[in-house]
Design a protein around this motif. Structure first.
Motif, short mmCIF file in Angstrom:
data_model
loop_
_atom_site.label_atom_id
_atom_site.label_comp_id
_atom_site.label_asym_id
_atom_site.label_seq_id
_atom_site.Cartn_x
_atom_site.Cartn_y
_atom_site.Cartn_z
N MET A 189 3.76 8.83 -7.17
CA MET A 189 3.67 7.47 -7.63
C MET A 189 2.50 6.78 -6.93
SD MET A 189 6.66 4.68 -7.42
CE MET A 189 6.61 3.27 -8.43
N LYS A 190 1.64 6.17 -7.69
CA LYS A 190 0.46 5.51 -7.16
C LYS A 190 0.84 4.16 -6.57
CE LYS A 190 -4.02 3.83 -8.48
NZ LYS A 190 -4.52 2.86 -9.40
N GLU A 191 0.34 3.91 -5.34
CA GLU A 191 0.61 2.63 -4.70
C GLU A 191 -0.21 1.53 -5.38
OE1 GLU A 191 1.16 1.08 -0.22
OE2 GLU A 191 -0.66 2.21 -0.57
N SER A 192 0.36 0.36 -5.47
CA SER A 192 -0.31 -0.78 -6.07
C SER A 192 -1.56 -1.14 -5.28
CB SER A 192 0.62 -1.99 -6.11
OG SER A 192 -0.09 -3.14 -6.53
N GLU A 193 -2.57 -1.57 -6.00
CA GLU A 193 -3.80 -2.08 -5.39
C GLU A 193 -3.50 -3.29 -4.51
OE1 GLU A 193 -7.81 -4.31 -7.06
OE2 GLU A 193 -6.52 -3.29 -8.49
N CYS A 194 -2.37 -3.91 -4.72
CA CYS A 194 -1.98 -5.13 -3.99
C CYS A 194 -1.97 -4.92 -2.48
CB CYS A 194 -0.60 -5.58 -4.47
SG CYS A 194 -0.13 -7.24 -3.93
N ARG A 195 -1.61 -3.73 -2.02
CA ARG A 195 -1.50 -3.47 -0.59
C ARG A 195 -2.81 -3.00 0.04
NH1 ARG A 195 2.90 0.36 1.15
NH2 ARG A 195 3.66 -1.02 2.76
#
Length: 185
Positions: A1-7
Motif C-alpha cells: 500500500m502506497k503511503e499518502s503524499e501527505c506525510r
C-alpha cells in the motif's frame, strides 16, 4: 500500500511524523495549546517546521509550557538570557514575540472570554475541510488567514503574517488539510 503524499513533509523524522499523525489539523479548543501553536508557528518564520518541532521541548521548558500568564509576565532580562539557550532559535525578535503575543492574548481573553472563542470565531466554530489530492494543491494563505493576520497585528502581535496564520489554523484544526488519501484525514 502506497503511503499518502501527505506525510512526505515529515521527511521520516519521528517527531514530525508523530505531529502529523496526532496533532496537525486536529481540532483543539485548549487556550494553552492554541497559544503554544501560535508561538511555535511564529518561531518557524524562515525555517522548516522540522527545525521547530525538534526544538519544541526546549521552547516548552523556556516558556513555562506556554502558560499564557507566565509568558506575559516574562521580563526583558529573562528573555535576553534565552538568547544563550542553544535549544532555541536565538533570534531576539522571535523570542520577545512570545511575551508580546502573550500580553495581546491576555487582552483577547479579557474581552472574549478565551483565546479559543476568539480564533474559532473566524470560522463560526466550524472546521474548514480541504479537499486536496496533492500537497501542491494546499494553499499557503487564504483570505481568512490574511484577515486573521491583520487582526492579530492590530492587537499588537508579531510573527503573525498570513502564511503563519494559515499554518496556525492548520495546527489547531481550524483547517483540515490532510490530503484526501491520507489515513489521518
Amino acid at each position: 500500500m502506497k503511503e499518502s503524499e501527505c506525510r512526505l513533509w515529515a521527511m521520516g523524522d519521528p517527531l514530525v511524523i508523530e505531529y502529523h499523525d496526532h496533532e496537525w489539523c486536529r481540532i483543539s479548543h485548549d487556550d494553552r495549546y492554541i497559544f503554544e501553536m501560535l508561538c511555535l508557528e511564529g518561531q518557524s518564520v524562515g525555517l522548516s517546521w522540522r527545525t521547530i518541532i525538534n526544538k519544541r521541548q526546549a521552547y516548552k521548558d523556556a516558556f513555562f509550557n506556554f502558560e499564557i500568564d507566565k509568558c506575559a509576565a516574562l521580563t526583558d532580562e529573562y528573555l535576553y538570557r534565552l538568547l544563550d539557550n542553544r535549544g532555541l532559535i536565538r533570534n531576539k525578535n522571535k523570542l520577545f514575540s512570545v511575551h508580546k503575543n502573550a500580553v495581546a492574548v491576555q487582552k483577547i481573553i479579557k474581552e472574549y472570554g478565551s483565546l479559543d472563542k476568539f480564533v474559532w470565531g473566524y470560522t463560526g466554530g466550524v472546521q474548514i475541510k480541504g479537499c486536496w489530492e496533492r500537497a501542491t494543491d494546499i494553499p499557503t494563505e487564504t483570505e481568512l488567514s490574511r484577515k486573521m493576520s491583520r487582526d492579530f497585528k492590530r492587537l499588537g502581535m508579531s510573527f503573525v503574517g498570513p502564511i503563519i496564520t494559515y499554518s496556525f489554523m492548520q495546527a489547531i484544526g481550524m483547517v483540515n488539510d490532510h490530503l484526501l488519501d491520507c489515513d489521518y484525514k
